[in-house]
Design an enzyme around this catalytic site. Structure first.
Site: not given
Ligand code: COA
Ligand code: ZN
Length: 311
Positions: A30-31, A224, A255
């Protein structure tokens, strides 16, 4: 001693105040893979996870059910889970919100991890929400996951410093962790997302958690190695009573939303140190080296220190 070194294992000298056994929580699939520009095929991810399990790692975080637009590297999360088969208790997956939880459950997840940030700027950059909103979302996800009988881990990012906000108070981190525990997280992993932590901070952070009612038995440490301090920080964590450490086979990781983040502490480097201290992990070092080497080769990445030394 030369015989021992010839076998590719360190000589063993115990140290007072150290635990007899430690859990190594593997985050490589994952990471390790989330920030790579090259997308690894699902079949290679599954093989990587399986090799790490075969090496004796009890927990191997498999993937993330985050937005595929934000992290395209892990868009194949459901495919990876189905490739892993039945034994999914030992493969936690990251979920950022209820949508992620739904997707994870549908894919068979039995163990999930929520993640929040100790700082506001990184919450916005990593999750598109401010810190408090991210905490509320995490609360919601933890409660829903617990109601489904899932095990939940909480991650707190930027516990040792933030590239935008600078120093982060230990008490602030501890408050966030306490909230995750109250919501129902079985363990909280304190992330040094950009690798700026130093050894003295570690004991201080663990103490601040004890004062906030979060004992060392509920903590994991996630380093890290950006500044080469990860093992020194683990050593400080061991002395502070922590017995779970996150690491990534091959030292891959970072990240995508924190530009200064580099690789995780390599699992093989961690295992070498723990073996040298006579601390049990149940993990086979050469098997981890082989798995990490294969993935580093696939990605064109340099080997971790211990893998390079043993090659
Ligand atoms: N899985 C898949 N799709 C997702 C989702 C999820 N967990 N959460 C939201 N979406 C989709 C929504 O359904 C929406 O789709 P649409 O445009 O087709 O309707 C779209 O994403 C936007 O949704 P929104 O709630 O506005 O989300 P966002 O774009 O603000 O993103 C997160 C918010 C939390 C989903 C996003 O920031 C994210 O995935 N972050 C993770 C970052 C990460 O993994 N970092 C490394 C780990 S430390
Ligand atoms: Zn990490």
């Amino acid at each position: 001693m030369s015989d021992v070194l010839a076998l590719g294992l360190p000589s063993v000298t115990g140290e007072p105040g150290m635990p007899g056994r430690v859990d190594v929580y593997e985050v490589g699939p994952r990471d390790g893979l989330q920030a790579e520009s090259r997308v690894v095929p699902a079949a290679d991810k599954v093989r990587f996870v399986r090799e790490l399990v075969a090496a004796g790692l009890g927990t191997v975080e498999a993937t993330s059910f985050v937005s595929p637009r934000w992290v395209p590297q892990l868009a194949d999360a459901a495919e990876v889970m189905s490739g892993l088969g039945d034994d999914l208790e030992r493969h936690p997956v990251l979920v950022p919100n209820l949508k992620g939880l739904d997707r994870a459950v549908e894919a068979g997840a039995r163990s999930v991890a929520v993640f929040v940030s100790a700082t506001d700027t990184f919450a916005r950059r990593n999750l598109g929400m401010d810190r408090d909103q991210a905490l509320r979302t995490a609360d919601e996800v933890v409660v829903a996951a617990r109601a489904l009988g899932l095990r939940v881990r909480g991650y707190v990012s930027m516990c040792f410093g933030d590239p935008w906000e600078g120093p982060v108070a230990a008490e602030t981190v501890a408050e966030v962790s306490a909230r995750l525990v109250q919501a129902g997280c079985a363990q909280v992993s304190l992330g040094d997302t950009i690798g700026v932590g130093t050894a003295g901070q570690v004991g201080r952070l663990v103490d601040a958690h004890a004062s906030a009612g979060v004992g060392a038995d509920l903590l994991a440490l996630h380093f890290h190695d950006t500044y080469g301090q990860a093992l020194a920080n683990v050593h400080a964590g061991l002395l502070a009573g922590v017995t779970c450490f996150d690491s990534s086979a091959g030292g891959l990781g970072g990240c995508p939303f924190a530009g200064s983040a580099t690789g995780n502490l390599a699992t093989e480097d961690l295992l070498w140190m723990l073996a040298g201290l006579g601390i049990e992990t149940g993990v086979d070092l050469p098997a981890v080296v082989a798995a990490g080497r294969r993935m580093c080769d696939l990605l064109g990445r340099p080997l971790s220190r211990v893998a390079a030394a043993l090659t």
